[in-house]
Design a protein around this motif. Structure first.
Motif, PDB file in Angstrom:
ATOM      1  N   ALA A  29       0.821  -1.206   0.000  1.00 23.31           N
ATOM      2  CA  ALA A  29       0.000   0.000   0.000  1.00 23.31           C
ATOM      3  C   ALA A  29       0.856   1.258   0.000  1.00 23.31           C
ATOM      4  N   LEU A  30       1.963   1.233   0.722  1.00 24.20           N
ATOM      5  CA  LEU A  30       2.854   2.402   0.734  1.00 24.20           C
ATOM      6  C   LEU A  30       3.426   2.681  -0.647  1.00 24.20           C
ATOM      7  N   ALA A  31       3.803   1.630  -1.349  1.00 25.35           N
ATOM      8  CA  ALA A  31       4.326   1.817  -2.702  1.00 25.35           C
ATOM      9  C   ALA A  31       3.270   2.459  -3.596  1.00 25.35           C
ATOM     10  N   VAL A  32       2.028   2.023  -3.448  1.00 27.96           N
ATOM     11  CA  VAL A  32       0.939   2.595  -4.247  1.00 27.96           C
ATOM     12  C   VAL A  32       0.700   4.053  -3.859  1.00 27.96           C
ATOM     13  N   LEU A  33       0.652   4.329  -2.546  1.00 26.22           N
ATOM     14  CA  LEU A  33       0.447   5.705  -2.098  1.00 26.22           C
ATOM     15  C   LEU A  33       1.564   6.617  -2.578  1.00 26.22           C
ATOM     16  N   ALA A  34       2.797   6.127  -2.530  1.00 21.90           N
ATOM     17  CA  ALA A  34       3.933   6.939  -2.972  1.00 21.90           C
ATOM     18  C   ALA A  34       3.809   7.283  -4.452  1.00 21.90           C
ATOM     19  N   ARG A  35       3.465   6.289  -5.272  1.00 22.74           N
ATOM     20  CA  ARG A  35       3.310   6.558  -6.712  1.00 22.74           C
ATOM     21  C   ARG A  35       2.173   7.541  -6.972  1.00 22.74           C
ATOM     22  N   ARG A  36       1.064   7.357  -6.260  1.00 23.03           N
ATOM     23  CA  ARG A  36      -0.090   8.230  -6.492  1.00 23.03           C
ATOM     24  C   ARG A  36       0.185   9.660  -6.045  1.00 23.03           C
ATOM     25  N   THR A  37       0.730   9.822  -4.845  1.00 17.41           N
ATOM     26  CA  THR A  37       0.996  11.187  -4.380  1.00 17.41           C
ATOM     27  C   THR A  37       2.049  11.871  -5.238  1.00 17.41           C
ATOM     28  N   LEU A  38       3.020  11.113  -5.727  1.00 22.18           N
ATOM     29  CA  LEU A  38       4.006  11.688  -6.636  1.00 22.18           C
ATOM     30  C   LEU A  38       3.312  12.164  -7.914  1.00 22.18           C
ATOM     31  N   GLY A  39       2.384  11.364  -8.417  1.00 20.54           N
ATOM     32  CA  GLY A  39       1.644  11.779  -9.608  1.00 20.54           C
ATOM     33  C   GLY A  39       0.874  13.072  -9.372  1.00 20.54           C
ATOM     34  N   TRP A  40       0.252  13.184  -8.201  1.00 17.37           N
ATOM     35  CA  TRP A  40      -0.546  14.377  -7.895  1.00 17.37           C
ATOM     36  C   TRP A  40       0.322  15.618  -7.732  1.00 17.37           C
ATOM     37  N   VAL A  41       1.416  15.508  -6.967  1.00 21.74           N
ATOM     38  CA  VAL A  41       2.239  16.708  -6.761  1.00 21.74           C
ATOM     39  C   VAL A  41       2.922  17.119  -8.066  1.00 21.74           C
ATOM     40  N   TRP A  42       3.302  16.143  -8.867  1.00 20.56           N
ATOM     41  CA  TRP A  42       3.987  16.502 -10.103  1.00 20.56           C
ATOM     42  C   TRP A  42       3.019  17.111 -11.114  1.00 20.56           C
ATOM     43  N   GLN A  43       1.782  16.649 -11.101  1.00 21.73           N
ATOM     44  CA  GLN A  43       0.762  17.261 -11.953  1.00 21.73           C
ATOM     45  C   GLN A  43       0.552  18.720 -11.552  1.00 21.73           C
ATOM     46  N   ASP A  44       0.485  18.978 -10.250  1.00 21.19           N
ATOM     47  CA  ASP A  44       0.352  20.359  -9.784  1.00 21.19           C
ATOM     48  C   ASP A  44       1.562  21.191 -10.176  1.00 21.19           C
TER      49      ASP A  44
END
Length: 295
Positions: A270-285
């Motif tokens: 789950a941490l690996a998934v959360l890390a990928r998702r949050t990275l996607g969100w911050v980088w999109q911003d």
């Protein structure tokens, strides 16, 4: 018999704590009162800090926020969403509206639970904890504040005065996994912050180790990738391999256990998934031009 002590000033609170180091501070009471109700704790005295007005104040000076230890989560959400977006996101996930109206970041730090929701955001944002006693004031980086399961770096005569954080100069995110969508203790949680002025990444892991912790190798990897490719000044989409490796390194930084809320293997996944998702969100911003470095 338990004494109930009610100082009306910060100096009085510190004096009482010096004279009665066994007194347990209470503000929102969202952790302490539960322990008392279940008879998990029976301190000699409670030190009620609700009448100490300065603890419920926050200020901003030279791009840095001083957040009083008694400011409740609800005010972090409504008053500091722009300045401290990661902490505001984490605050929105805390308990119910009633808990958010009473609970405080200072109380979360004092409890030092590995599952505390504010910890990953504080770590990612490089927060510093201001603690005080009659002997003086100390500034403790959040990464050094947690010393064990529900243990922190406070001396017996010290109280948490405030938390210091820079106003966000890049996108921040927080996400957690729980057994339901609301009023849930995290199975695992992750905070992420970009610090473009320093070309650096900040992370925070919660509920997946004896203490909240940073994922240092993941931070160094991602910072290095962004710098080497010139993406801080000219952002473009990240490759899947960078996202996956970042997630892997975050998962490797954890040392979770099996318990009633989830297995160690699930927490790492789950941490690996959360890390990928949050990275996607911050980088999109970041790429969206909403931050000065992208303009």
């Amino acid at each position: 018999m338990m004494d109930f002590l009610q100082p009306t000033s910060w100096s009085e609170a510190l004096r009482i704590k010096s004279e009665r180091p066994g007194a347990v501070p209470v503000a929102g009471g969202t952790d302490v009162m539960v322990e008392l109700n279940f008879d998990h704790r029976r301190p000699e005295a409670l030190l009620d800090l609700n009448r100490v007005a300065e603890l419920a104040e926050w200020s901003e000076e030279d791009g840095r926020v001083r957040l009083g230890a008694g400011v409740p989560y609800a005010r972090v959400i409504t008053e500091l969403g722009d300045e401290l977006p990661g902490l505001a996101m984490a605050s929105r996930t805390v308990g119910s509206p009633q808990i958010r109206n009473r609970g405080t970041v200072g109380g979360n730090l004092g409890a030092a639970s590995p599952a505390g929701d504010s910890h990953p955001a504080l770590l990612a944002a490089d927060a510093v904890v201001e603690v005080a006693s009659v002997r003086g004031t100390r500034m403790i980086p959040a990464a050094e504040f947690y010393t064990g399961v529900k243990r922190n770096a406070l001396e017996p005569d010290e109280l948490i005065a405030a938390i210091h954080l820079d106003v966000a100069r890049g996108p921040q995110q927080f996400a957690k996994v729980g057994t339901r969508n609301a009023m849930v203790i995290a199975v695992c949680a992750f905070g992420l912050a970009l610090h473009p002025e320093q070309q650096r990444v900040g992370t925070g892991i919660g509920s997946a180790a004896p203490t909240p912790r940073r994922a240092s190798a993941a931070e160094e990897f991602l910072s290095g990738e962004l710098t080497a490719a010139g993406l801080w000044s000219a952002p473009r989409p990240l490759t899947d391999s960078v996202r996956r490796r970042f997630g892997e390194l975050v998962a490797q930084a954890a040392s979770p256990i099996d318990d009633v809320r989830g297995s160690a293997a699930y927490r790492r996944h789950a941490l690996a998934v959360l890390a990928r998702r949050t990275l996607g969100w911050v980088w999109q911003d970041y790429c969206g031009g909403s931050w000065p470095a992208c303009a």
